[in-house]
Design an enzyme around this catalytic site. Structure first.
Site, PDB file in Angstrom:
ATOM      1  CB  CYS A 129       1.775   3.453   5.939  1.00 24.06           C
ATOM      2  SG  CYS A 129       0.323   4.449   6.213  1.00 24.06           S
ATOM      3  CG  HIS A 236       2.884   8.307   4.836  1.00 23.58           C
ATOM      4  ND1 HIS A 236       2.045   8.931   3.936  1.00 23.58           N
ATOM      5  CD2 HIS A 236       2.129   7.383   5.479  1.00 23.58           C
ATOM      6  CE1 HIS A 236       0.829   8.417   4.029  1.00 23.58           C
ATOM      7  NE2 HIS A 236       0.834   7.464   4.951  1.00 23.58           N
TER       8      HIS A 236
HETATM    9  C1  2RA Z   1      -3.253   6.911   6.226  1.00 21.88           C
HETATM   10  N1  2RA Z   1      -1.930   5.506   7.670  1.00 21.88           N
HETATM   11  O1  2RA Z   1      -2.188   7.383   5.829  1.00 21.88           O
HETATM   12  C2  2RA Z   1      -3.255   5.727   7.170  1.00 21.88           C
HETATM   13  C3  2RA Z   1      -3.799   4.497   6.508  1.00 21.88           C
HETATM   14  N2  2RA Z   1      -3.044   4.104   5.387  1.00 21.88           N
HETATM   15  O2  2RA Z   1      -4.366   7.331   5.898  1.00 21.88           O
END
Ligand code: 2RA
Length: 331
Positions: A129, A236
């Site tokens: 991601c 994120h």
């Molecule tokens: C996380 N990128 O954010 C890793 C898996 N989705 O934990």
């Protein structure tokens, strides 16, 4: 024409988002098959107002007419079952990290390297991601000014670690996942996503480094990263410090990013406008802001990149890959 689609990991957060996003984008589904672990066997899930029963995933699950399988059930399941599907001529798009660095497997972000779909041998990997949202703005900047080095620092939502992380944030200072995370996440930040490796980096940090070079198809870019879990449910954030080979005007950088598919430039510090997780939940664009020159080097910038990790960072990118496969007649 319509496809027979199977979902492996149908009851997980990403699996459910596959269904939601296929509905939203009117993905051409003829028959739908839902696979999950034995504990979900018999569960009912509604897709396009029809009810579908979840089946336990077994070696014989694919002994039915399936054209496309979307996986989001962890690396072990993908390692074991994707080859079974491939042998049956089923095209697999896998959201786990199992196949991403395999030379036979394209690692695709449709806005960045759609051409790599052409050489798939049955399995296409969906990138991590935090990598997906980072390579979208990096691609046009690399083409314009040739990237020499990138320093990634990430601030990753607990939904990236699945439901367990969410529940722990709900319950305050409980442990995120005692098996993997020896510290609570509420009111805390954990510089520890996925496992540590023997060079001191976590697998998540290595994913960002290696996947970015594979997707941009340039092993000469020098990259380092620090990935951190923060007490946020969805979204994120990535701080990217980028050094170019060539010089640039900041206005060019804005123009290039404003005009690139899949990017929203949200950047007006006079009005305190910059991307935040609360701006991106449920969206598929990559938001970029805090664009500014890095005065400590000759040709450098800092940018701030935010996206919904469960959508563009996972399910939406997977469905976009599937749409690309249809458009390029590669299913
Ligand atoms: C996380 N990128 O954010 C890793 C898996 N989705 O934990």
């Amino acid at each position: 024409e319509k496809l027979n689609v199977g979902i492996v990991g149908a009851t997980g957060m990403v699996g459910r988002n596959f269904l939601r996003i296929m509905e939203e984008r009117n993905f051409p589904v003829k028959n739908l098959y839902l696979f999950a672990s034995s504990k979900s066997n018999g569960k009912k899930i509604v897709f396009k107002k029809e009810e579908y029963k979840v089946e336990e995933l077994t070696e014989n699950s694919f002994d039915k007419p399936i054209d496309l399988l979307l996986f989001s059930a962890g690396g072990n399941i993908s390692k074991k079952f994707a080859p079974i599907a491939k042998k049956k001529g089923i095209t697999v798009v896998d959201n786990s990290s199992a196949w991403r660095m395999d030379r036979e497997v394209p690692l695709v972000v449709p806005e960045v390297n759609p051409q790599d779909i052409e050489w798939h041998n049955g399995i296409i990997a969906n990138p991590n991601c935090s990598t997906i949202q980072s390579v979208v703005p990096l691609k046009p900047l690399h083409e314009a000014f040739k990237i020499k080095r990138v320093i990634f620092s990430t601030y990753q939502a607990v939904s990236g670690s699945g439901v367990a992380g969410m529940e722990d944030l709900d319950n305050g200072l409980k442990y995120l996942d005692p098996k993997n995370y020896p510290h609570p996440i509420a009111f805390n930040c954990l510089p520890h996503i996925d496992e540590f490796t023997d060079n001191g980096y976590t697998k998540e940090e290595i994913k960002m480094i290696e996947e970015t070079k594979k997707i941009l198809n340039d092993q000469n870019i020098r990259i380092t990263s620090t990935t951190v879990r923060v007490p946020v449910y969805f979204g994120h954030c990535v701080s990217a410090n980028i050094e170019f080979e060539n010089n640039f005007e900041l206005e060019n950088v804005y123009d290039i990013l404003r005009n690139y598919k899949g990017i929203v430039v949200f950047d007006d510090i006079q009005k305190n406008n910059y991307p935040m997780p609360i701006n991106v939940k449920g969206k598929d664009e990559v938001y970029v802001g805090r664009i500014r020159r890095d005065f400590s080097v000759k040709n450098g910038i800092n940018i701030w990149i935010v996206a919904d990790n469960t959508r563009k960072g996972a399910a939406t990118n997977t469905i976009q890959i599937a749409e690309l496969l249809i458009n390029k007649n590669k299913i």
